[in-house]
Scaffold this motif. Structure first.
Motif: not given
Lengths: 459, 207
Positions: A136-138, A193, A197, A222-223, A225, A227-228, B137, B179-181, B183, B192-193
């Motif tokens: 799930s991390d981009l 995603l 989730f 950071n994303e 993901n 936690d979600l 989140f 939230s951020k990315t 990548d 991000a998510h």
């Protein structure tokens, strides 16, 4: 190097990466830019060096008392309602994950970043058992769609151009052909995603820090993901290497200050989530994994690499990593830290990695927990040559050099004939058998050696 | 711990460690740094929060902050507040449901952090306040009502306070920004998510 049949060495793989010069420059500059952001963040903290020293000493203490800390951590975690499992190796870890999922009749696992599960090759194992795993991390999702391993522990798809990612998303997520705007692509991944989730009954996360004093563990993203995934699932599995322990909760401040500043130059990750007790109706399973770490602990010269907090600073600064790409290390963890961790698992298979370095020491200078990375690279070389894992060319050339360097007259003759050859028959040196000439222009040879010049000047 | 393989692994790991781990090495002293004056912390907090993509609005009083907050909500947005003072109808979508999946279409969630950290703009919230852990989140946007009196200088002080006996939690998290990315070619993308934006309403005398 003595690498398994069919496996390419770091220098061979780097050769492939180096074929595209523009790409190498782009890769190099991108990582150097991240290194500069790290410097800016570090220089903004007057007590930075004290933080590094403190983190290093805390980790030294952890290594010296790890058994007791693990027992304490386990006892507190059990009290908190977390189910604790112990795995001797990758296979045992994967079996434990599978058993938990099977018991809950789970067919889809959403996973946040975990280098440990990469190390254990969990995804392939579960997929063979009919369980789909979605990273799930981009960046990890991108390399998963591309069927590649991550090339960097913090920036998994740092080797990929946005156009290539656009193509992958067009194929798998239905974005418009030719779309390569990061904003648009990230939004597409977000939508895709979110669905994952919301429909996953089980989530797996890594662990950044596990606190012996309280039995809680901390996951940084950071994303959002991790936690979600964890909070929307009925079952949360957290996999951690046994070295992730820190003694007290009060120590966490030191590591959270260092981790992201070292990694990307951010003051902290967006989320630093502390999991202490499962939510009502949920289960948390924590798997403590050895997979070579206890054996590693017994190697005095090399055990300090167990202090690593996986920030990636050593990769971003490494002149070899930046110009050879993460995949050239053919191990889950690339760069300087990967090159000292890999030989612990298999000295034959990874015999080439400690040689993939200039020993410039930049990695040790940026390491937030002060691992002597470049010294370990140098020590591994000696172990590898002594154990006979170095390749024949390296052995012969080392023997030759040692003969040459122990005899002044042989050295003088060799220097003279070398210079003569370079002037009169450069093809004898500059050919495909001499790796020093790969992608390099050599300077013109001098007319005379320093000692010839010195003798002349004395007259 | 009934699984015999896991028990066997446990015994082997602990025995191997006891055999292989180095001689005892002392823990260093805990770090503590003098806290800068409040005005300085506030300036630093706002600068860093803004730098990582948060929006910071300031008010002298809690009521003033709530007024600012209400003005930013657009008609039709679904809002859920975890702050007891904000519990009127406009703040309780879709009701206080424990099932996190119910919040999939939530626009805004509002929280009141227990600690704010000047050096990185991180805000500490725990499940003692959260209706359900997924809330901060899953929401599209996150609002933080921050009392300036909870502002501390650094993570050492924050770790001390959040670790106090009185601070009970099963889950707690520091949140710093949306939230951020980055990548994709290191291009920063917010949202991000998790939340696409974070708005901080900083209030209290001197705020």
């Amino acid at each position: 190097m003595a690498i398994e049949a069919g496996k390419q060495t770091h220098s061979e793989l780097a050769g492939g990466f180096n074929a595209d010069e523009q790409r190498v420059d782009w890769h190099d500059e991108t990582l150097w830019w991240i290194r500069q952001k790290r410097d800016k963040a570090a220089h903004g903290i007057p007590e930075w060096e004290l933080l590094r020293e403190t983190a290093s000493q805390i980790k030294n203490n952890v290594l010296s008392g790890l058994a007791a800390y693990l027992e304490n951590f386990e006892a507190r975690a059990l009290e908190n309602g977390i189910k604790v499992h112990w795995a001797a190796d990758a296979a045992a870890h994967n079996q434990i994950v599978y058993r938990i999922l099977k018991e809950k009749e789970v067919t889809q696992l959403v996973k946040s970043k975990s280098m440990l599960t990469e190390e254990c090759h969990l995804n392939t194992f579960l997929e063979e058992k009919g369980i789909s795993v979605i990273d799930s991390d981009l960046g990890e999702r991108i390399v998963q769609l591309a069927k590649e391993p991550p090339s960097h522990i913090v920036l998994p798809c740092i080797h990929k151009k946005k156009e290539e990612i656009g193509e992958l998303f067009h194929e798998h997520l239905g974005t418009a052909a030719g779309e390569s705007d990061p904003q648009v692509l990230t939004e597409a991944a977000r939508q895709h995603l979110r669905e994952v989730f919301l429909t996953s009954k089980a989530a797996l996360t890594g662990v950044n820090f596990a606190i012996a004093e309280t039995g809680e563990f901390v996951v940084c993203t950071n994303e959002g993901n991790a936690d979600l995934g964890a909070h929307l699932a009925d079952v949360h599995i957290a996999s951690m290497g046994i070295e992730k322990i820190i003694p007290e909760r009060a120590h966490l401040g030191v590591f959270l200050r260092l981790l992201t500043r070292s990694a990307t130059g951010q003051p902290i990750t967006t989320y630093s989530s502390h999991f202490k007790k499962p939510a009502p109706g949920q289960e948390i399973h924590l798997i403590l994994v050895d997979n070579g770490r206890t054996e590693h602990m017994g190697r005095e010269d090399f055990r300090a690499s167990l202090k690593c907090i996986r920030c990636g600073a050593c990769m971003n600064t490494c002149p070899v990593y930046r110009r050879s790409g993460g995949h050239s290390y053919h191990y889950t963890i690339s760069g300087p830290i990967g090159a000292i961790l890999a030989p612990n698992l298999d000295r034959k298979k990874y015999a080439d990695l400690p040689f993939a370095s200039t020993l410039c020491g930049s990695c040790s200078n940026v390491c937030p927990v002060k691992i002597d990375i470049h010294q370990q690279l140098y020590k591994w070389r000696q172990v590898i040559v002594q154990e006979g894992h170095a390749d024949l060319a390296k052995k012969l050339s080392m023997k030759g050099m040692s003969l040459l360097l122990s005899s002044p007259s042989a050295y003088r003759i060799a220097g003279k004939s070398g210079r003569w050859l370079l002037r009169h028959a450069p093809f004898a040196m500059n050919n495909k058998f001499n790796p020093w000439y790969k992608q390099r222009e050599m300077p013109a040879p001098p007319e005379q050696s320093f000692s010839e010049w010195y003798k002349k000047m004395k007259k | 711990m009934q699984d015999p393989l896991s028990l066997q692994s446990r015994a082997n790991i602990l025995a191997a460690l006891r055999h292989n781990q180095p001689e005892s090495s002392a823990l260093p002293p805990l770090l503590y740094f003098p806290q800068a004056p409040a005005a300085e912390l506030k300036e630093q907090f706002i600068r860093i929060a803004t730098g990582i993509g948060s929006v910071v609005l300031t008010a002298d009083t809690f009521e003033g902050a709530v007024e600012l907050l209400q003005n930013t909500i657009k008609p039709g947005q679904k809002v859920l507040s975890t702050v007891p003072e904000l519990s009127s109808d406009e703040f309780i979508y879709p009701g206080k449901d424990q099932d996190p999946h119910r919040y999939a279409d939530l626009d805004i969630a509002i929280f009141k952090p227990l600690v704010a950290v000047a050096e990185n703009s991180a805000l500490w919230i725990t499940d003692e306040q959260l209706i359900t852990r997924a809330l901060p989140f899953i929401t599209q946007h996150i609002y933080m009502l921050v009392d300036i009196s909870v502002l501390v200088a650094d993570m050492h002080e924050a770790s001390r306070i959040t670790g106090l006996e009185s601070q009970k939690y099963g889950f707690g998290t520091y949140i710093a920004g949306p939230s951020k990315t980055a990548d994709i070619e290191q291009s920063l993308v917010l949202g991000a998510h998790g939340p696409r934006s974070m708005t901080i309403f900083l209030y209290g005398s001197g705020a």
